[in-house]
Structures are given as C-alpha cells and as structure tokens.
Design a protein around this motif. Structure first.
Motif, PDB file in Angstrom:
ATOM      1  N   THR A  97       0.838  -1.387  -0.290  1.00  0.00           N
ATOM      2  CA  THR A  97      -0.368   0.437   0.060  1.00  0.00           C
ATOM      3  C   THR A  97       0.924   1.335  -0.024  1.00  0.00           C
TER       4      THR A  97
ATOM      5  N   TRP B  38       1.295   4.348  -3.559  1.00  0.00           N
ATOM      6  CA  TRP B  38       1.281   5.408  -3.540  1.00  0.00           C
ATOM      7  C   TRP B  38       2.948   6.323  -3.349  1.00  0.00           C
TER       8      TRP B  38
ATOM      9  N   LEU C 273      -8.946   1.122  -1.132  1.00  0.00           N
ATOM     10  CA  LEU C 273      -7.556   0.834  -0.326  1.00  0.00           C
ATOM     11  C   LEU C 273      -9.282   0.870   1.351  1.00  0.00           C
TER      12      LEU C 273
ATOM     13  N   ILE D  47      -9.056  -2.997   1.096  1.00  0.00           N
ATOM     14  CA  ILE D  47      -8.177  -3.167   2.434  1.00  0.00           C
ATOM     15  C   ILE D  47      -8.226  -2.826   3.816  1.00  0.00           C
TER      16      ILE D  47
ATOM     17  N   LEU E  75      -3.319   7.835   4.004  1.00  0.00           N
ATOM     18  CA  LEU E  75      -3.180   5.862   3.670  1.00  0.00           C
ATOM     19  C   LEU E  75      -3.725   5.927   5.262  1.00  0.00           C
TER      20      LEU E  75
ATOM     21  N   THR F  99      -0.556   2.963   8.641  1.00  0.00           N
ATOM     22  CA  THR F  99      -0.558   1.858   7.431  1.00  0.00           C
ATOM     23  C   THR F  99       1.024   2.967   6.746  1.00  0.00           C
TER      24      THR F  99
END
Length: 484
Positions: A73, A77, A145, A149, A468, A472
């Motif tokens: 993840t 990005w 996401l 996720i 995020l 994360t």
C-alpha cells in the motif's frame, strides 16, 4: 514477507500505470499542444522500470499476508507519485522542478488538490487533463483501499467499518475475493463519473471541462482546468450539480455498494454516519449563510450569498477544495470554522479526506458516555453506533488514531514554522495537506508555489499520512514489523 512477490506486484502496477499516460497523448494530439512527447517519454521510463522490477520476480507466487499489504500500500502511492511527476518535469510548459513536480503529482494522486501552479488556463490541454486524471485514478485507488484493504489490515478504527461493509473480507489475509469488491466499486465509481460528466456537459461546460471536472468532483479532489475553479463558469446550475456530486462522492462507497446490491435507498437513511454527516453539513450551511447575510457581505436579495455559502461549505467540509468565492476573507469566525470542518472530513470508505465522520461520531459518543458515568458512577454504559455496540478495542483504536493525527500535525507544523513561514500559513498548510483538502489560509490561500522546498516535502508526507490513515505508514517504522 516475500519481497519478490511485492516487487512483482509493484512492477505490474508501474507497467499498468504507464498506460494511463496514453489518454493525455491523445488529448495533446487533438489540441495540437506539442506536449505529447513528454508523456511518451514518461510512459517509456515508467514501463521499463516496471518491467525491470517485474521480470526477475515474474514466477514468484505466494499468498499475501497483512504485513505484505502494509508495504504494498505504501509503495503503491510512493512509487506512483514519483513516476506520475515525470510528464510535469519533462513538458516544456510548465517545466516544473523535481520538488514541484512531485508535489503536484502527490497532490493529485492523494486527491488533496493543493497546487503550486498559476496560469492554469494557459497550460497545454494535455497537462490540464493529466492533472484531473491523476485525481480520478487516485480517488478510485483510495476507495478500493478504504473499502477492501484497510479494514482487512485493521487500520486506526476501521475495524468498525470492516463489520459493516458488504462483500469484503473477514479474515486477516488479502485474498482474491478483494477483486470482487473492487470490481463492484469500479462500476459504481465509473457510473458516478459518467453521470457527473453528462450533467456538467448538459449544464453548459465544454466536453473537455466536463470530463476534467467530473474526474476531480467524483474523486473529491479539487483540481480544476481553470485558475478560477468552478467560479470560472459563474453558473448556479453547475454549482448545484457540483454540490450534489461532492456530497454523493463523500459518502461511503460501501454504503453505495449496499444500496446498489440490495436496491434499497433506505440504507442511506438507516446509516448513522450518513445522518450525522448530513446534519453536520446542514448546520454549517445555515451558520455560514446567516453570518454572510447579517454581516452585509451579501445583500439579502442577492442569491450569491446563498450560492456561495452553500458551495464553499460543502466544498471545504467534504475536503474537495473547489472554489467559487474566496472564503478566507469572509467575516468573523467563518474561515476558521470551515477549515476546522475539514478535520471532520468525509465519510469512511470514500475518497474524501479528514479524520472521517465515523471517528468524530464515536469520539462524541464516548464523551457523552463519560458524562453519564460521572452522573451514575455505578452504571454500565456502552457506546453504540446505530444498533451496533462498539468494542473497547475499536474505541481505543479511534483514540489512538486521533492522538497520532494531532501529534503528526504539531510535528509538521513546527517543521514549517522552522522554514520561516508565518503561523497562519504554516498551520493551515499542514492541516490542508493532512486532511487532503487543498486550499489553505494566509500565504497558501491561492497556491503553494512560494513555499520553501523543505516545506513542500513535509506537506507531501502530510498528504501521504492523511491519505493512508497514518498507521499504514507508521507501522513500517517499527522494528517489530521487519522481524520474521
């Protein structure tokens, strides 16, 4: 962790991302803006780099676990933000520096909408289109996401959302079933974009502006093909269309998914987060319009007060960042109030930024519970959202997220102050980046081009942290994450 599998996935993502530079090439050829070569070179560099990462690991196959998900993840990005900056650097106009190009690219992909550019109307059409496209792609990536996720990874209170979303996983690993959820989300996202485009086009926008603004509206991004943003069109119809789609796109896509799957609009009214969000927006709109009228900023018989008040509240509170008026010069507490509203942000599972409505709702409910405990010390009170009782683990995660959010805000604020920025500019820039809002106050009310490079890189990190869900990224800095 299997680093070969991760490299294989990142390589595939880069090769796929390189193909997104084809549409700007087509736009460049249609408008003959002589910028197509920047996108062709960017495509080539991105594709070759992806192929070099993919080929040595092409046979690596292994089931992805939670820790792999964190790393993929963040790399997703980070890598796309860096390679997305290539056309902005390679193009003769605007011919950005590395720092400025990365800032603009990350701002687009994280749907922040902060820009270092001026004279956007004079830029090549392909560059203007590419900025809008970056936001659209980033918005879809964020929705997948957030819905498919992050709940699986258990990020910062999203466990609550994990229990409610239809179709996602309930275990602790990333499995192919995510593709089913992602596919449904793509359909919803694409349908909203197409509907928004048609509405803008029928309301009087050119096809080019309609496509560009539908991209950034549905992505809750805020980039525009004009310096004056939505105010360029001076159309009440276009503004109302924009307000509608900003609100719809700020709602949970998991909720849209449930409505679409079960064909029941009542899901919206039954959702506590939706109800709180709508009431919050209505309260802000009422206060704003009343203040504008009573202060004499707009005449009582002038519809501009109603139009601008409604639009700016929805735009800032949903963290979109479009503009039809300069809210930073509005009287009294309005600029500060609207900016603080962006900290609440959009609903969980949307492309919007901020701390998310569900977290603020939970914090308020926990505060009320503590008041009740003081009145009735021996009573047992539970926190509920709708009919669902919130576990202590979720409550602790929400407070942990809030604490980390505030600590990062203060840390980055001090870094910006150290670069010589004034307090208003510094705190609003950090708040805007961390909430993925875009416009700020003071020196960043119009653009971010005059900021020192250190401040820009700090804000790039703030955009990433906000996008995020903070933990994360933070989890990657813990030694335990890298132990076997």
């Amino acid at each position: 962790m299997s680093f070969l599998v991760i490299l294989r996935i990142v390589g595939l993502l880069l090769m796929l991302f390189s193909l997104t530079m084809v549409p700007p090439v087509v736009i460049s050829l249609i408008f003959d803006d002589a910028t197509w070569d920047a996108f062709v070179i960017g495509l080539g560099i991105t594709f070759v780099t992806g192929a070099l990462l993919y080929w040595p690991a092409r046979n690596a196959r292994r089931e992805l676990r939670t820790r792999d998900g964190f790393l993929i993840t963040v790399m997703f990005w980070s890598v796309l933000g860096l390679f997305g900056s290539l056309p902005l650097m390679l193009a003769a106009d605007p011919s950005l520096s590395f720092t400025d190009a990365v800032f603009e690219s990350f701002s687009g992909l994280t749907t922040t909408g902060a820009t270092i550019l001026t004279g956007i109307d004079l830029l090549p059409e392909s560059i203007r289109f590419y900025r809008q496209q970056l936001q659209w792609l980033g918005g879809m990536g964020i929705v997948v996401l957030a819905v498919a996720i992050l709940p699986t990874l258990g990020i910062g209170g999203m466990q609550l959302y994990r229990t409610e979303i239809p179709g996602p996983l309930k275990d602790s690993k990333l499995t192919p079933r995510i593709t089913e959820t992602a596919k449904a989300l793509w359909y919803i996202y694409a349908a909203l974009t197409l509907t928004c485009f048609l509405a803008y086009w029928l309301a009087g926008m050119s096809w080019f502006d309609a496509i560009g603004h539908s991209f950034s509206t549905v992505a809750v991004g805020g980039f525009s093909t004009h310096d004056a943003s939505i105010g360029y069109f001076d159309s009440a119809t276009i503004e109302l269309i924009c307000v509608f789609f900003m609100i719809v796109s700020s709602l949970s896509f998991g909720l849209h998914f449930a409505v679409w799957r079960e064909k029941r609009l009542s899901h919206y009214l039954l959702d506590p987060e939706f109800r709180f969000f709508v009431i919050f927006l209505a309260l802000l709109v009422t206060i704003t319009i009343a203040t504008l009228m009573l202060s004499g900023t707009y005449d009582y018989d002038d519809s501009l007060g109603l139009r601008h008040g409604l639009f700016e509240v929805v735009s800032v509170a949903t963290t979109t960042g479009f503009g039809v008026a300069d809210f930073t010069i509005w009287p009294g507490v309005l600029p500060f109030m609207l900016f603080i509203a962006a900290f609440v942000g959009a609903c969980s599972g949307s492309a919007g930024g901020g701390m998310k409505v569900i977290r603020i709702l939970l914090i308020l409910k926990q505060g009320l519970r503590e008041i009740h405990r003081l009145i009735h010390p021996n009573a047992v009170f539970s926190v509920k959202v709708g009919k669902m009782r919130i576990s202590s683990g979720v409550a602790e995660a929400v407070w942990g997220f809030f604490s980390a959010y505030m600590l990062l805000f203060v840390l980055m604020l001090m870094i910006l102050l150290a670069t010589g920025l004034d307090q208003v500019t510094a705190w609003s820039a950090v708040g805007s980046a961390l909430n993925n809002l875009g416009p700020g106050l003071g020196g960043v009310a119009e653009h971010y081009g005059d900021m020192p490079d250190l401040a820009k890189w700090t804000l790039v990190m703030a955009m990433m942290f906000g996008r995020l869900e903070i933990f994360t990224i933070l989890v990657l800095f813990t030694p335990a994450f890298w132990r076997r």
